[in-house]
Write an enzyme that holds these catalytic residues in place. Structure first.
Site, short mmCIF file in Angstrom:
data_model
loop_
_atom_site.label_atom_id
_atom_site.label_comp_id
_atom_site.label_asym_id
_atom_site.label_seq_id
_atom_site.Cartn_x
_atom_site.Cartn_y
_atom_site.Cartn_z
N HIS A 293 -16.30 -15.50 -38.44
CA HIS A 293 -16.44 -14.55 -37.35
C HIS A 293 -15.88 -15.06 -36.02
O HIS A 293 -15.81 -14.32 -35.05
CB HIS A 293 -17.93 -14.20 -37.19
CG HIS A 293 -18.19 -12.95 -36.44
ND1 HIS A 293 -18.84 -12.92 -35.20
CD2 HIS A 293 -17.90 -11.66 -36.73
CE1 HIS A 293 -18.94 -11.68 -34.79
NE2 HIS A 293 -18.38 -10.89 -35.68
N ARG B 273 -9.64 -13.00 -41.37
CA ARG B 273 -10.64 -12.81 -42.42
C ARG B 273 -10.49 -11.48 -43.16
O ARG B 273 -10.54 -11.42 -44.38
CB ARG B 273 -12.05 -12.87 -41.82
CG ARG B 273 -13.16 -12.78 -42.85
CD ARG B 273 -14.47 -12.37 -42.23
NE ARG B 273 -14.52 -10.96 -41.89
CZ ARG B 273 -15.20 -10.45 -40.87
NH1 ARG B 273 -15.86 -11.25 -40.06
NH2 ARG B 273 -15.21 -9.15 -40.64
N ASN C 266 -20.53 -2.75 -48.28
CA ASN C 266 -19.31 -2.55 -47.50
C ASN C 266 -18.57 -1.29 -47.92
O ASN C 266 -18.00 -0.58 -47.09
CB ASN C 266 -18.38 -3.76 -47.66
CG ASN C 266 -18.83 -4.96 -46.83
OD1 ASN C 266 -19.74 -4.85 -46.02
ND2 ASN C 266 -18.19 -6.09 -47.05
N HIS D 115 -18.49 -4.97 -26.05
CA HIS D 115 -18.59 -5.87 -27.19
C HIS D 115 -18.60 -7.33 -26.75
O HIS D 115 -18.74 -8.24 -27.57
CB HIS D 115 -17.40 -5.61 -28.13
CG HIS D 115 -17.50 -6.27 -29.46
ND1 HIS D 115 -16.62 -7.26 -29.88
CD2 HIS D 115 -18.36 -6.09 -30.49
CE1 HIS D 115 -16.94 -7.66 -31.09
NE2 HIS D 115 -18.00 -6.97 -31.49
N TYR E 119 -23.26 -16.28 -39.84
CA TYR E 119 -21.91 -16.06 -39.34
C TYR E 119 -21.35 -17.35 -38.76
O TYR E 119 -22.07 -18.10 -38.09
CB TYR E 119 -21.89 -15.00 -38.23
CG TYR E 119 -22.13 -13.58 -38.66
CD1 TYR E 119 -22.69 -13.27 -39.91
CD2 TYR E 119 -21.83 -12.52 -37.82
CE1 TYR E 119 -22.92 -11.96 -40.29
CE2 TYR E 119 -22.06 -11.20 -38.18
CZ TYR E 119 -22.61 -10.92 -39.43
OH TYR E 119 -22.84 -9.64 -39.80
N ARG F 241 -25.69 -6.64 -30.77
CA ARG F 241 -26.59 -6.59 -31.93
C ARG F 241 -27.62 -7.70 -31.75
O ARG F 241 -27.27 -8.87 -31.69
CB ARG F 241 -25.82 -6.78 -33.23
CG ARG F 241 -24.77 -5.70 -33.49
CD ARG F 241 -24.21 -5.82 -34.91
NE ARG F 241 -23.02 -5.03 -35.09
CZ ARG F 241 -23.01 -3.72 -35.36
NH1 ARG F 241 -24.16 -3.08 -35.47
NH2 ARG F 241 -21.88 -3.06 -35.51
#
Length: 685
Positions: free
Chosen positions: A588, A560, A51, A431, A464, A371
Site C-alpha cells: 500500500h 500492486r 473483491n 484522501h 497493510y 478510514r
C-alpha cells in the site's frame, strides 16, 4: 526515418477493467499456492470473492451504462465489446474459484476441519441437524412465491438465496425464493463430532428441509444464487439538506441499486435462470454459474483458531527513541523518522496522538481521517484532547466508500463534545493522511507533523504495508498547516514550498520530474526512475513515461494492482519493467524516486497515478529531504521490493503476468525480508 509513435494510441494501453481482473487472478494464484499456510490460502480466496463483488458493485455499472470516462479510455477495447470480455474472464475466474475451493476443502479435511454435506453425516448428526433446523432456522425463513399473484420479490444486494422449483397437484411448474438468514446465523454451522471439527453450510441444511416450507407440493429442486447491485451511488447536495444527511441518503440508495450481476448454481435449470434474469433485467453476460458453493463468508473459516495453519506472528519493531517513557517530541525534533508498517508498530503513532492529548504544552491537533475502523483509540484521544482544552480540528471524509456509516458515527460523537469537524470540499474527496500537533516550547510554537500512505486505522495498520513520516521540519510543517487551512476554510490555489498537492500541483509535478529525467538522460546518457504505487492509469503520466523510455531512461515500476501501461514494446516502452507483489500484507505504500543526475529526489505519500487521485481527490506527496534517510529507503525498502523474485510477478506486454524467473539468483521474498530485517532502515541492525 520512421514516424514517431503516438504515445496516446489506445493500442499502447491496457484496459483498466481487464487489468483489475488480472490483479484478482494474482490473488487467486496465492490461494492456490501450497507454499502458503492453509488458512492464508483460504484468506486469499475470500479476498478474491469479496473483491469481485466490489468490482461489480462499483466498476461494472459504468460499463453497462457506457458511462464516458474523462480523457482517453486507455484501452483498445470499445464499450460494446468490453462487457463480453469482462464476463468471459469473470466466468473463467468463477470456475477457478470452485476448483480452488475443492482443493482447499481436501486440505482442510486433512487438518481435521471438515466442510460436509448434510447427506454425508451419520444418523446422530443428521438428527441433530434436523432438530437445529426446527428450533433455530425454520422460524426465520420466509418463502416467497413467484407467480402472477405475487410481485417479484426484492432481492437484497449480495444476499444468499435459494431458488425453489415446485410442482402442484395439477403438475404445474411453480417457483419460489427463500432468503438464507446469514448474519442472523453463521454460514458454516458447527455440528457435534467426536473427533474432527465438522461444519455444514446453512443453505445446505435449509435445502434438505425445504419441503417443510411447501407442504402439499413436490419440490423438484433447490438452487443457491446471489444478486449483486450497483453501489456506485453519488452524493447529491441541495439547499434543503446538509452534507452528512446527503451522504446518509446515498448509503440507503446503495442497498437498492439496480442489479448488475447474478451468480447461480450450475445445476439451476435454464428456465429458472431466464425467469430471474428477465425480472432482474440482466443480460446473459451478467449471469455467471458455479459448480461450487457461493464462496461468501469464508472469513469465518479464516478466523478459526489454528495458529499452525497461519503465518507466524512477529513482534513489530519500535525504535528505542519511541519506547514507552521516552520523549517522543525530542526524538522527532532531533531528526525525521519513517516508520514502515506493519513491520514497525503503528502504536507509536497512536501514542503520539494520545501523548499530545494529555500534554499541557500541546495547544492544537489537526487530523484528516479517511478510514478509521472500529478501534476507538484515536477518536478517544482526540476527545480527551478537546476535554483538556486543546483546539482539535478533524477533517472527516464521509464519502470513504463502504466506511460512510462508521465515519458519520465518529463525526457525530466528536461534534457532540465540541471538536471542530469539517468535511472538506464538496467536489473533492480528502484522501490525504495528515496529522499536525502544535506545541508551545518556551515562547515558540513548534509544529510536529505526521504524514502517511495509510489510514489512521489500527486494524489495517497490521495488514497493510504503509510508510509513516514524522517530522518537525519547519517548511513541511508550514505547508501542512497551510493545507489544513485550505481544507477547513476554502480550498483553492495556494503556495506550497515542499508538498505536491492534488488536484493542484501533484500531477504536474510528477510529469515535470519525469521530463527533467529525460533532459538529464539526453545530456549524460543516464537516467533512472523507480516508482512504487497501487495503480498506474493516468494516460498523461503513462505517455510521459513512454517518452522517457524512448529517451533511454531506465524505469522500474512496482504497481500492486491496476496498471494500464504496456511494458516492453519496442520503440515505446522497452526500457520499462513492471512488477506486482501479492503477499501476506497488502502492498500500500507509494514511493516516487528520480535519480536526477546524481542529485536524487524521493517523494512519498497517499497518491497513486490514477485520475481519481490526481483530479478528484485531495492528495499529498511529501519529499524525503534527509539524504541519509532517502538512501536508506532506496536501498532497504524500494530496491528490496524491486528485487523480489518469490512473490513478484512481471507484467507482460499483452497484459498478462508471469512469475519472476530468478535463474541462479537467491530467493528474495520482500515481505519476509522486511520481517527478518525490521528496523534496518533506521540503521538499527
Amino acid at each position: 526515418m520512421s514516424e514517431a509513435p503516438d504515445l496516446y494510441d489506445e493500442k499502447y494501453y491496457i484496459n483498466r477493467e481487464l487489468s483489475w481482473l488480472e490483479f484478482n487472478r494474482r490473488c487467486l494464484e496465492e490461494a492456490m499456492d501450497k507454499s502458503n499456510p492453509l488458512l492464508e490460502r483460504v484468506k486469499f480466496l475470500a479476498i478474491c470473492y469479496g473483491n469481485m463483488d466490489e468490482f461489480f458493485m462499483i466498476r461494472v455499472p459504468g460499463i453497462i451504462k457506457k458511462t464516458p470516462i474523462p480523457g482517453p479510455d486507455y484501452s483498445a477495447v470499445n464499450y460494446n465489446g468490453l462487457m463480453e470480455q469482462v464476463s468471459s474472464t469473470v466466468q473463467h475466474l468463477v470456475y477457478q474459484y470452485g476448483e480452488c475451493w475443492g482443493l482447499l476443502k481436501q486440505d482442510l479435511a486433512e487438518e481435521g476441519i471438515m466442510i460436509s454435506r448434510v447427506s454425508d453425516l451419520n444418523p446422530d448428526q443428521t438428527a441433530w441437524v434436523s432438530e437445529f433446523y426446527r428450533e433455530r432456522i425454520h422460524p426465520l425463513l420466509t418463502p416467497l412465491a413467484l407467480d402472477v399473484s405475487h410481485p417479484f420479490p426484492f432481492i437484497s444486494n449480495n444476499s444468499l438465496n435459494i431458488a425453489v422449483k415446485l410442482k402442484n397437484s395439477d403438475g404445474d411448474n411453480l417457483y419460489a425464493r427463500v432468503k438464507v438468514p446469514v448474519g442472523v446465523l453463521p454460514r458454516f454451522i458447527r455440528i457435534p463430532s467426536p473427533r474432527d471439527e465438522v461444519y455444514v453450510m446453512l443453505e445446505d441444511i435449509i435445502e434438505n428441509h425445504i419441503y417443510s416450507l411447501f407442504p402439499g407440493f413436490d419440490v423438484e429442486g433447490a438452487y443457491t444464487f446471489r444478486v449483486t447491485r450497483n453501489a456506485d451511488v453519488k452524493v447529491t447536495i441541495d439547499e434543503a439538506c446538509d452534507f452528512m444527511s446527503a451522504v446518509e441518503e446515498s448509503i440507503e440508495d446503495r442497498d437498492i441499486g439496480f442489479p448488475v450481476r447474478m451468480v447461480v448454481e450450475k445445476t439451476m435449470p435454464q428456465e429458472m435462470i431466464n425467469l430471474f434474469g428477465r425480472n432482474l433485467k440482466l443480460q446473459p453476460v451478467q449471469i455467471h454459474s458455479t459448480d461450487a458453493i457461493m464462496l461468501v463468508d469464508l472469513w469465518q473459516i479464516v478466523g478459526l483458531d489454528y495458529p499452525k495453519l497461519k503465518e507466524k506472528t512477529f513482534e513489530p519493531y519500535t525504535p528505542p527513541e519511541f519506547a514507552e517513557g521516552m520523549d517522543i517530541y525530542e526524538a522527532i525534533k532531533k531528526k525525521d523518522w519513517i516508520l514502515f508498517h506493519p513491520y514497525e508498530s503503528f502504536s507509536t503513532i497512536v501514542r503520539f496522538i494520545s501523548t499530545s492529548a494529555d500534554d499541557p504544552n500541546v495547544k492544537s491537533i489537526k487530523i484528516c481521517l479517511y478510514r478509521i475502523g472500529k478501534d476507538p483509540s484515536i477518536i478517544r484521544a482526540l476527545m480527551r484532547a478537546r476535554e483538556n482544552g486543546k483546539t482539535v480540528s478533524v477533517l472527516m471524509e464521509l464519502r470513504a466508500k463502504f466506511d460512510e456509516t462508521n465515519n458519520i458515527l465518529w463525526a457525530r460523537q466528536l461534534e457532540a463534545i465540541g471538536v471542530h469537524v469539517v468535511f472538506g470540499p464538496l467536489d473533492l474527496k480528502v484522501h490525504s493522511k495528515l496529522l499536525q500537533v502544535v506545541r508551545l516550547e518556551g515562547n515558540k510554537l513548534v509544529r510536529y507533523t505526521h504524514m502517511s500512505s495509510g489510514n489512521y486505522n489500527t486494524s489495517t495498520a497490521k495488514q497493510y504495508g504503509d510508510i509513516s513520516f514524522l517530522t518537525a521540519d519547519q517548511e513541511i510543517g508550514e505547508d501542512v498547516g497551510e493545507l489544513f487551512n485550505a481544507l477547513t476554510g476554502y480550498f483553492g490555489p495556494r503556495m506550497y514550498n515542499r508538498l505536491l498537492v492534488a488536484p493542484l500541483t501533484l500531477k504536474k509535478g510528477l510529469i515535470e520530474k519525469i521530463h527533467r529525467e529525460i533532459d538529464v538522460c539526453k545530456s549524460t546518457g543516464k537516467g533512472y526512475i523507480a516508482m512504487k504505487a497501487n495503480g498506474l492509469i493516468d494516460a498523461d503520466i503513462i505517455a510521459t513515461l513512454y517518452e522517457a523510455s524512448n529517451a533511454g531512461v531506465k524505469i522500474d515500476l512496482n504497481i500492486r494492482g491496476l496498471c494500464c501501461l504496456r511494458p516492453g514494446i519496442p520503440g515505446v516502452s522497452e526500457n520499462i519493467r513492471v512488477t506486482s507483489i501479492v503477499d501476506r500484507f497488502l502492498e500500500h505504500s507509494r514511493i516516487y524516486y528520480f535519480e536526477n543526475g546524481g542529485n536524487p529526489e524521493m517523494y512519498m505519500g497517499s497518491s497513486d497515478m490514477m485520475p481519481r487521485n490526481l483530479l478528484a481527490r485531495v492528495e499529498v506527496l511529501f519529499p524525503v529531504k534527509d539524504p541519509e534517510m532517502m538512501e536508506s529507503i532506496r536501498e532497504n525498502i524500494l530496491k528490496i521490493h524491486l528485487a523480489d523474485n518469490v512473490k513478484a510477478r512481471v507484467l507482460n506486454p499483452d497484459g498478462s503476468y508471469s512469475l519472476v524467473q530468478r535463474g541462479d539468483e537467491k530467493p528474495l521474498r520482500s515481505q519476509k525480508w522486511f520481517i527478518q530485517n525490521r528496523g534496518i532502515w533506521h540503521g538499527a541492525r
